[in-house]
Design an enzyme around this catalytic site. Structure first.
Site, PDB file in Angstrom:
ATOM      1  N   ASN A 291     -48.221  -3.379 -11.281  1.00 23.39           N
ATOM      2  CA  ASN A 291     -48.166  -4.449 -11.373  1.00 23.39           C
ATOM      3  C   ASN A 291     -49.407  -4.678 -10.744  1.00 23.39           C
ATOM      4  OD1 ASN A 291     -48.155  -7.185 -10.271  1.00 23.39           O
ATOM      5  ND2 ASN A 291     -45.352  -6.115  -9.175  1.00 23.39           N
TER       6      ASN A 291
ATOM      7  N   HIS B 167     -45.277 -12.622 -15.763  1.00 22.48           N
ATOM      8  CA  HIS B 167     -45.400 -12.096 -14.750  1.00 22.48           C
ATOM      9  C   HIS B 167     -45.124 -10.316 -14.663  1.00 22.48           C
ATOM     10  CE1 HIS B 167     -47.383 -10.026 -11.005  1.00 22.48           C
ATOM     11  NE2 HIS B 167     -45.715  -9.524 -10.585  1.00 22.48           N
TER      12      HIS B 167
ATOM     13  N   CYS C 186     -48.091 -12.902  -6.395  1.00 21.99           N
ATOM     14  CA  CYS C 186     -47.985 -12.896  -7.156  1.00 21.99           C
ATOM     15  C   CYS C 186     -47.587 -13.509  -8.320  1.00 21.99           C
ATOM     16  CB  CYS C 186     -46.557 -11.157  -8.052  1.00 21.99           C
ATOM     17  SG  CYS C 186     -46.858 -10.184  -7.341  1.00 21.99           S
TER      18      CYS C 186
HETATM   19  N1  ACO Z   1     -39.613   8.490  -8.530  1.00 21.12           N
HETATM   20  C1  ACO Z   1     -38.199   8.897  -8.467  1.00 21.12           C
HETATM   21  N2  ACO Z   1     -37.383   8.591  -7.638  1.00 21.12           N
HETATM   22  C2  ACO Z   1     -37.769   7.210  -6.796  1.00 21.12           C
HETATM   23  C3  ACO Z   1     -39.181   6.502  -6.733  1.00 21.12           C
HETATM   24  C4  ACO Z   1     -39.598   6.841  -8.003  1.00 21.12           C
HETATM   25  N3  ACO Z   1     -40.980   6.846  -7.648  1.00 21.12           N
HETATM   26  N4  ACO Z   1     -38.898   5.294  -6.896  1.00 21.12           N
HETATM   27  C5  ACO Z   1     -37.306   5.491  -5.829  1.00 21.12           C
HETATM   28  N5  ACO Z   1     -36.554   6.834  -6.160  1.00 21.12           N
HETATM   29  C6  ACO Z   1     -35.327   6.616  -6.082  1.00 21.12           C
HETATM   30  C7  ACO Z   1     -34.908   5.988  -4.959  1.00 21.12           C
HETATM   31  O1  ACO Z   1     -34.518   6.969  -3.454  1.00 21.12           O
HETATM   32  C8  ACO Z   1     -33.140   6.380  -4.900  1.00 21.12           C
HETATM   33  O2  ACO Z   1     -32.937   7.343  -4.389  1.00 21.12           O
HETATM   34  P1  ACO Z   1     -31.121   7.553  -3.867  1.00 21.12           P
HETATM   35  O3  ACO Z   1     -30.396   7.043  -4.947  1.00 21.12           O
HETATM   36  O4  ACO Z   1     -31.550   9.152  -3.856  1.00 21.12           O
HETATM   37  O5  ACO Z   1     -31.518   6.602  -2.397  1.00 21.12           O
HETATM   38  C9  ACO Z   1     -33.066   6.247  -6.235  1.00 21.12           C
HETATM   39  O6  ACO Z   1     -33.895   6.150  -6.776  1.00 21.12           O
HETATM   40  C10 ACO Z   1     -32.951   4.845  -6.760  1.00 21.12           C
HETATM   41  O7  ACO Z   1     -33.979   3.298  -5.878  1.00 21.12           O
HETATM   42  P2  ACO Z   1     -33.054   2.239  -6.437  1.00 21.12           P
HETATM   43  O8  ACO Z   1     -34.332   1.700  -4.831  1.00 21.12           O
HETATM   44  O9  ACO Z   1     -32.128   1.367  -7.111  1.00 21.12           O
HETATM   45  O10 ACO Z   1     -34.295   1.937  -7.897  1.00 21.12           O
HETATM   46  P3  ACO Z   1     -34.436   0.631  -8.735  1.00 21.12           P
HETATM   47  O11 ACO Z   1     -33.629   1.099  -9.746  1.00 21.12           O
HETATM   48  O12 ACO Z   1     -33.845  -1.018  -7.746  1.00 21.12           O
HETATM   49  O13 ACO Z   1     -35.624   0.464  -8.779  1.00 21.12           O
HETATM   50  C11 ACO Z   1     -37.955  -0.375  -8.027  1.00 21.12           C
HETATM   51  C12 ACO Z   1     -36.386   0.665  -8.190  1.00 21.12           C
HETATM   52  C13 ACO Z   1     -38.596   0.010  -9.275  1.00 21.12           C
HETATM   53  C14 ACO Z   1     -38.509  -0.348  -7.045  1.00 21.12           C
HETATM   54  C15 ACO Z   1     -37.141  -1.525  -8.393  1.00 21.12           C
HETATM   55  O14 ACO Z   1     -36.052  -2.084  -7.680  1.00 21.12           O
HETATM   56  C16 ACO Z   1     -37.978  -3.250  -8.928  1.00 21.12           C
HETATM   57  O15 ACO Z   1     -38.642  -2.622  -9.267  1.00 21.12           O
HETATM   58  N6  ACO Z   1     -38.210  -4.074  -8.281  1.00 21.12           N
HETATM   59  C17 ACO Z   1     -38.974  -4.959  -8.097  1.00 21.12           C
HETATM   60  C18 ACO Z   1     -39.589  -4.677  -7.741  1.00 21.12           C
HETATM   61  C19 ACO Z   1     -41.496  -4.746  -7.399  1.00 21.12           C
HETATM   62  O16 ACO Z   1     -41.324  -5.671  -8.787  1.00 21.12           O
HETATM   63  N7  ACO Z   1     -41.483  -5.983  -7.205  1.00 21.12           N
HETATM   64  C20 ACO Z   1     -42.260  -6.682  -6.966  1.00 21.12           C
HETATM   65  C21 ACO Z   1     -43.954  -6.185  -6.575  1.00 21.12           C
HETATM   66  S1  ACO Z   1     -44.747  -7.705  -6.403  1.00 21.12           S
HETATM   67  C22 ACO Z   1     -44.910  -8.944  -6.852  1.00 21.12           C
HETATM   68  O17 ACO Z   1     -44.480  -8.436  -7.724  1.00 21.12           O
HETATM   69  C23 ACO Z   1     -44.292 -10.000  -6.943  1.00 21.12           C
END
Ligand code: ACO
Length: 326
Positions: free
Chosen positions: A283, A253, A113
């Site tokens: 994204n 980004h 990214c």
């Molecule tokens: N819908 C509902 N529940 C979900 C989903 C979903 N789509 N995805 C995960 N959950 C659940 C998980 O299973 C977990 O459940 P549990 O507690 O029963 O195990 C709960 O939600 C919390 O999960 P977390 O992973 O802790 O949630 P978090 O608040 O961290 O959000 C997210 C997840 C949105 C992926 C976040 O971590 C994030 O944005 N991380 C950065 C990701 C990113 O931007 N990556 C970049 C991609 S590539 C790039 O740009 C370089």
């Protein structure tokens, strides 16, 4: 300073829109969860015939048209992508082929990214070194074909699209005032696509194990993303002898609204100065910054003389901050 002016920008996204409600029919999620955690409401999704190069070629043709030039007159094509058409040749070469042009160098920059800011830095250095006069810089992705549509923690995040800019060397004090880019390869496993390369070649088993799709430790990426984007932007601003008060526009980004917001707050840039398109596109990895630039220019938010701070992080882990003077 690396002097260049932006002659034209362009973008392309697939027609099909997939909302959070559509995704909730595929995996156990909801519009409420995705909106609250990411700010994303919808994303564009490519059809079977559309690749990163298809979108990249459309965006570059669009940018050249707005620049008032033929694509054949570009001196180079530098492409940022992490969803390439093929392992080789580069997506740059496929874009050339789609455009029906040949001759000029065409190659890819792989920085996830952060890719567009990496590619812009490379292209700007080429112009400064006299390696061409007009360069097409493209960010293009079809992430929907490399995500696991059964994994709710990743499939809700990504979208497909391409953005491009044609930059030209010039004498005026416009272009990149400063940049700060880097990488920490020890963090590779927090966000990667494990198989299909020479480390783990494709086998029946790798396909069964889902190793050809994005794997991500979301929480860890989140923490590093905020830290890396903030530090890179601050360093780029400092080396341009600027502060947040000098910033007219912040283009982070567009990975996740919470990451963008955390970065904006740490930089102390007012919310109205931040470009946010993540709600409409998700994204799109390396395509998010050039599309944000294109839309900002179209909306008249980047007039001549603007100071634009840009920041990105991506797989690698890579990061990049840059200050652009238009
Ligand atoms: N819908 C509902 N529940 C979900 C989903 C979903 N789509 N995805 C995960 N959950 C659940 C998980 O299973 C977990 O459940 P549990 O507690 O029963 O195990 C709960 O939600 C919390 O999960 P977390 O992973 O802790 O949630 P978090 O608040 O961290 O959000 C997210 C997840 C949105 C992926 C976040 O971590 C994030 O944005 N991380 C950065 C990701 C990113 O931007 N990556 C970049 C991609 S590539 C790039 O740009 C370089």
């Amino acid at each position: 300073m690396k002097r260049f002016k932006i002659l034209g920008t362009g973008m392309a996204v697939p027609q099909r829109i997939m909302t959070n409600f559509d995704i909730a029919k595929l995996v156990d999620t909801s519009d409420e969860w995705v909106t609250e955690r990411t700010g994303i409401k919808q994303r564009h999704i490519a059809d079977a015939e559309t690749s990163s190069a298809t979108l990249g070629a459309r965006a570059l043709a669009n940018a050249c048209e707005r620049a008032g030039m033929q694509t054949a007159n570009l001196d180079a094509i530098v492409v940022a992508t992490s969803s390439p058409d093929t392992l080789f040749p580069s997506t740059g070469c496929w874009i050339q082929n789609e455009l029906g042009i040949r001759g000029m160098p065409a190659f890819d920059v792989a920085a996830g990214c952060s890719g567009f800011l990496y590619a812009l830095e490379v292209a700007a250095c080429m112009l400064v070194a006299g390696s061409g006069k007009r360069i097409g810089v493209v960010g293009c992705e079809v992430m929907s074909k490399v995500v696991d549509w059964t994994d709710r923690s990743t499939c809700v995040l990504f979208g497909d699209g391409a953005g491009a800019a044609v930059i030209e060397s010039c004498e005026q004090d416009v272009g990149l005032l400063s940049s700060n880019w880097g990488a920490d390869g020890s963090l590779a496993p927090i966000l990667y696509l494990p198989a299909g390369g020479t480390r783990t070649p494709a086998t029946e088993q790798t396909v069964k194990d889902g190793l050809h799709m994005v794997q991500m430790k979301g929480n860890t990426v989140f923490r590093h993303a905020v830290r890396a984007m903030t530090a890179a932007s601050k360093a780029a601003l400092a080396s341009a002898n600027l502060t947040a008060a000098d910033v007219d526009l912040l283009i982070p980004h567009q990975a996740n609204m919470r990451i963008m917001e955390a970065c904006r707050q740490r930089l102390d840039v007012p919310v109205e100065k931040m470009i946010s398109i993540v709600d409409r596109y998700g994204n799109m990895s390396a395509a998010t910054i050039p599309i944000a630039i294109h839309e900002a220019r179209e909306a008249g938010r980047m007039p001549d003389g603007s100071t634009v701070a840009m920041a990105a992080f991506g797989t690698g882990l890579t990061w990049a901050g840059a200050v652009l003077r238009t």
